[in-house]
Design an enzyme around this catalytic site. Sequence first.
Site: not given
Length: 499
Positions: A103, A157, A187, A191, A225, A244, A249, A349, A354
Amino acid sequence: MEEYNITTKTNGKIMENNLQQSDLVLFGGTGDLVTRKLLPALYNAFIHNNLHKNTRIIALGRKDLTDIEFYKFSFDKAVHTKNEISSEMWDNFCKLIHYIKIDAENPDDYSLLASFLNTEVTNIYYLSTAPTLFKPICENLAKVNLNHAKARIVLEKPLGHNLQSSNEINEFVANYFKEDQIYRIDHYLGKESVQNLMAIRFGNTLFEALWRRQWISSIQITIAEDLGVESRGEFYDKTGALRDMLQNHLLQLLCIVAMEPPFSLDADTIRDEKLKVLQSLKPLTEESVLNNVIRGQYKAGAIDGKPVAAYIDEENVPRNSYTETFVALKAEIQNWRWAGVPFYLRSGKHLQEKLAEIVIQFKDIPCKIFPSTVNNFANRLIIRLQPEETVQLYFLAKQPGDTNELQPVYLDLDFNKMFKAEHKQEGYERLLLDVIRGQLTLFVRRDEQQAAWKWVEPIINTWKKLNLAPKLYTSGTWGPSTASTLLARDGLSWHEELL
Ligand code: BG6
């Protein structure tokens, strides 16, 4: 610390791998990020001999599981994401993995972890948990002296939800770890295609002379996306596309496109240059937010011919939610290289497809000697980051035959075809290996993150103050029509509108 070099031969080229022995601790071990992204990434590194033979991966979670139960549980999740995983190789890979029930908020549970870890080697703590747990995890690690000099901490993040909360988290973590022990993940920086962007800019002379306001008229950066929020409604509704995707990004991509040539690939040299871009962004005001930032939310529609639900009908999303699933904006960089060049950024989105791409529009020729031609595409460089990795350079060429008419043609470079024999690392694989190697170049420094939050803060504040409703767009389109107006006002169009 035990360390050894192996040399792998890939497609005729020799790659040096400096493999360091490490104990890699994954907090949130039964969560989606670990099972769908991190373990498959480590599996890939394992099958390509990129992990030290004594690496140990310690997954921590609250579920009561034996090691064997965890192997099965994680295999099922990993295979679901990446079906080329072989069960035999997974079994071999699992010899590196241990599961410990813990925990994260209970200090007593950390003595077990401390007795398990080998503090003679690099200890890496990957916090793939809700940020509310960062504080107790750091405190509890420190109580059992696990924040020692050989420790590294990886922060996922979202790191806060605005400037103040991100400062609080960073301040807190800094009480226990030095900046060069902290790896803030974005991330996108892992790439291959994003690193290639730097290679294109700084490994060639071709573009540098033209890469400035004198020759470039506008730049578009899109991350689109086709998926919706899937099962992440609860998280997403508190976050939205601005936090987000844009704050991290998209702004990181902007930095790489706009930064000055660094004098080396050294982490701080690169990060200093990226920071300067963020600091040169023209500050936003309430007025410029209202004029230049578009907030959108998807309504029902169809993607690939299949009907899809509206955002407000997704699981765990309130029906009166104003959270944006789309954001587009016009930014300006106030420095000698870029003053006056508009940068249009967008992400959303449930869009038509994409893709992630950067469109560099060079200026039109100063005077025309050929008969006028529809040349919307001329002088355009399109760097596609995903799903394909391509670079296309559009220009005008003479149409064959008895004519002086020109027509658009393009040079088309496809990196996958070019390097087809190479093992392509995914973002998380490269980033995890960089943490193990202690290489900070592809991670976000605290001041960069602060500058990014500072720049987006007026958008958050204006939307909140005015309780600004998002513009609705039909799922499967390219976002609200106001996103097109944003460019049309400047006599421009989004790239796909010209196709
Ligand atoms: C994540 C966001 O950071 O990036 C997700 O939280 C988004 O909402 C994802 O779907 C997109 O990443 P990629 O690599 O699929 O383009």
